[in-house]
Design an enzyme around this catalytic site. Sequence first.
Site, PDB file in Angstrom:
ATOM      1  N   ASP A   1      43.685  44.168  31.630  1.00 15.86           N
ATOM      2  CA  ASP A   1      43.538  45.859  30.300  1.00 15.86           C
ATOM      3  C   ASP A   1      44.331  45.095  29.105  1.00 15.86           C
ATOM      4  OD1 ASP A   1      41.506  47.022  31.766  1.00 15.86           O
ATOM      5  OD2 ASP A   1      43.391  47.863  32.471  1.00 15.86           O
TER       6      ASP A   1
ATOM      7  N   ASP B   1      34.074  47.099  38.779  1.00 16.93           N
ATOM      8  CA  ASP B   1      35.475  46.903  38.915  1.00 16.93           C
ATOM      9  C   ASP B   1      36.538  47.438  40.473  1.00 16.93           C
ATOM     10  OD1 ASP B   1      38.329  47.505  37.474  1.00 16.93           O
ATOM     11  OD2 ASP B   1      37.199  49.426  36.623  1.00 16.93           O
TER      12      ASP B   1
HETATM   13  C1  DGJ Z   1      39.874  49.642  34.852  1.00 16.34           C
HETATM   14  C2  DGJ Z   1      39.292  48.508  34.016  1.00 16.34           C
HETATM   15  O1  DGJ Z   1      40.513  47.121  34.043  1.00 16.34           O
HETATM   16  C3  DGJ Z   1      38.866  49.115  32.324  1.00 16.34           C
HETATM   17  O2  DGJ Z   1      38.466  48.233  31.272  1.00 16.34           O
HETATM   18  C4  DGJ Z   1      37.894  50.533  32.979  1.00 16.34           C
HETATM   19  O3  DGJ Z   1      36.855  50.462  32.804  1.00 16.34           O
HETATM   20  C5  DGJ Z   1      38.359  51.370  33.317  1.00 16.34           C
HETATM   21  N1  DGJ Z   1      38.718  50.957  35.262  1.00 16.34           N
HETATM   22  C6  DGJ Z   1      37.793  52.662  33.804  1.00 16.34           C
HETATM   23  O4  DGJ Z   1      38.655  53.605  35.061  1.00 16.34           O
END
Ligand code: DGJ
Length: 775
Positions: free
Chosen positions: A542, A474
């Site tokens: 997301d 991430d």
């Molecule tokens: C952002 C990501 O896009 C989410 O899927 C998740 O992993 C969060 N970060 C976790 O902090």
Amino acid sequence: MIEVAADVFFLQTANTSYWFARTEHGHLEHLHYGPLLSPQHSSALQVKRTIELGSSVVYAPGDTAYSLDAVPLEYSGIGQGDYRLSPVEVFTEFGTDTDFTYRSHRILPGTVPAVGLPTADGGAGVETLEVTLADEVAGLELVLLYTVFPEVDVITRRTILRNTGDSPAEIVKLASLQLDLPDRGFTVRSFDGGWIHEAHAHDRPLSPGVFSIGSTTGASSNRHNPGTLLLARDADDDHGWVYGVNLVYSGNHATSFERDAHGSVRVLSGIHPQAFRWILAPGEGFEAPEAVLAFSAEGVNGLSDRMHRFVREHVTPRAHRDVERPVVYNSWEAAFFDIDEKRLLGLAKQAAKLGVELFVIDDGWFAGRADDTAALGDYAVDAKKFPAGLGAFVNKVGKLGMACGIWVEPEMVSENSELFRAHPEWMLRVPGKTPREGRHQQVLDLCNPAVRDYLVEQLGALIDDNGFGYVKWDMNRHIAAAYSPHVPHPGMTAHAYMLGLYDVIARVFGPRPEVLLEMCSSGGNRFDLGMLRYAAMIWTSDDTDPIERLSIQGGIAQLYPPSVISAHVSASPHQQTLRDTPLSTRFNVAAFGCLGYEYDLDFLTAEEKREITEQIAFYKEHRRTFQFGRFRRIPSGTEHRVIWQVGEGDAAIVGNFQRGVRAAPERDILPVAGLHPDAVYRVDAKPQRLMLERLGALVNHVSPVKLDPGGLVMNVVRKHKSLPDAVESYRGTGALLAVGIRLEMQFAGTGHTPALRMLGDFGSTLYTVVREDTP
Ligand code: DGJ
């Protein structure tokens, strides 16, 4: 195939030609990029220089009609009469004046990998043309590399600039690609947005002046994907000329389209020049990232197909290239930071029963990580959450028949972390200025070799010590203070950061090719071909609301294949939009990518569990088609209906999605493309459940006893009972199906039969199309 004859360079793929010629003054004149032509008679394609035009600057005495402003060039310079945007701006002793003319060329088998940058992988018939140009007065050599991928109809381009002089040169701009095309009434399509609304397609007709997209966030960004399309006048999904441009790069980028006064369009693409500098000492060279070009005479779908095959066959990591991606369960939207072994094991047991193949521990597993304010940079497991350690958890998940994966955010550090306390100097910051935070975190200085070594060591140990088969990488903020003391000039930081990032990823995953890497950056903030050289898939957004995903996946899929588009089913009403959508639609949209679930399974009803179990079984049965079949957007003729298709030939799956219902809905037609015209096919709607809560008081029309729609009894009944939805079946030849099936009617409040399509707002159906006669 590459051929050079009488100063003309012919680059040929299966269905396209790219030609340019050396002019009498040594410049490279672009002749043609488009449909396949046989390599002869190229002079008709040359721009005619019949007379001198007023207010033009003449290049050579005695040749008054030769003005560089009017020549379509493969790579221009500055100060010689071409006043369109230049691909190169480099300061030498005499300023930025550059005039690159031909010196030599050679044809090399395969690709020519770049130093420290990802480039596409070779394959059958791949060849590279290397053309060297020079400006001896400026002391510069320019190498243009054209790699031809004949089977997928893609040509990539790269630029290398070398300092052959005696004093340092300073690069301000070096585009990877220049493409001068005659304007064919072009519209530019870009894929733009932001967090939770990535990759929405936008079209703008080109008019005189410059239109550009780009990113200065330090990543390829959710604002503008580096990939763009140029659609000729009247081109649509299935017809007309379409060009595609993309970059194998994950950092700041810019692509510009300039329409000049003579009906010529110049496309430039490469690293964003804002705040960029690269110092070239005598003898040094700089390599720009690889740019990708494709052309289709069969509309956007044809172009997408070429880009998709290129990504699948020449970009994604070899070990995962043709391997089906597993069905994932991810803990994030179920539990956020509130995870521990007991809670996750409870979820894992349920996920395994549903048919999930890979269980992912998302954020919150390491010591001090109760929320997003602390502990990034540290890799010690939280012993309270996982008393027996992560390895023990991986084993338990393994006994349930699933592989186990882990979330990391390696490029970041929280100021409240052990790493920051030990190495406050390891983050990017401008001395004397307050470092700006994003999500309470700072960016590590990947230009610093010690930082990179730390990450390689920590990540390697995390994977090896615990037996993780998957990593979700991430990156949750933009870069703000791009200053590092570890580069010779501050303007080098952003690109050196990317080189550092690629170095870390290559050193972690190169020796562990079997580990499946999924990239993520707050969703699709870094969805690009650079990342896909290392990662088999990317978390697209997301935003898992299926109606939003129709735009997000619908946009990203114009450039990237379903096999790299990670897509999950989550709870409804949706956590970001509050939109309430049927479980069937959440699956039907996610199935056009790499399927996962991100859901609190404790709250599922028995009926929902049955539905998900069947969804996963259906997906596994058709996974190869969903992930690797040819993807098309089928024109629906209206804004409120979206049709996607995967597969062609003997079998396909078509998704029909309704964005919003209209009273007394229109009679929908469903065309199926790419079938054998004379073969006979059977088309069946995938069985799915209509959950009773969707009916409200209408439930009493189908219930033998009268029920209070908000009452206790109904609450129990809805958990165990549902209605069959989408009981439809059709038959026809491929030619007939291409014309379009007239589907059963939609619900209109006047009655109900099992075949009635109960779509309402956000309803959808998947149709399997299978050849019935023996081929
Ligand atoms: C952002 C990501 O896009 C989410 O899927 C998740 O992993 C969060 N970060 C976790 O902090």
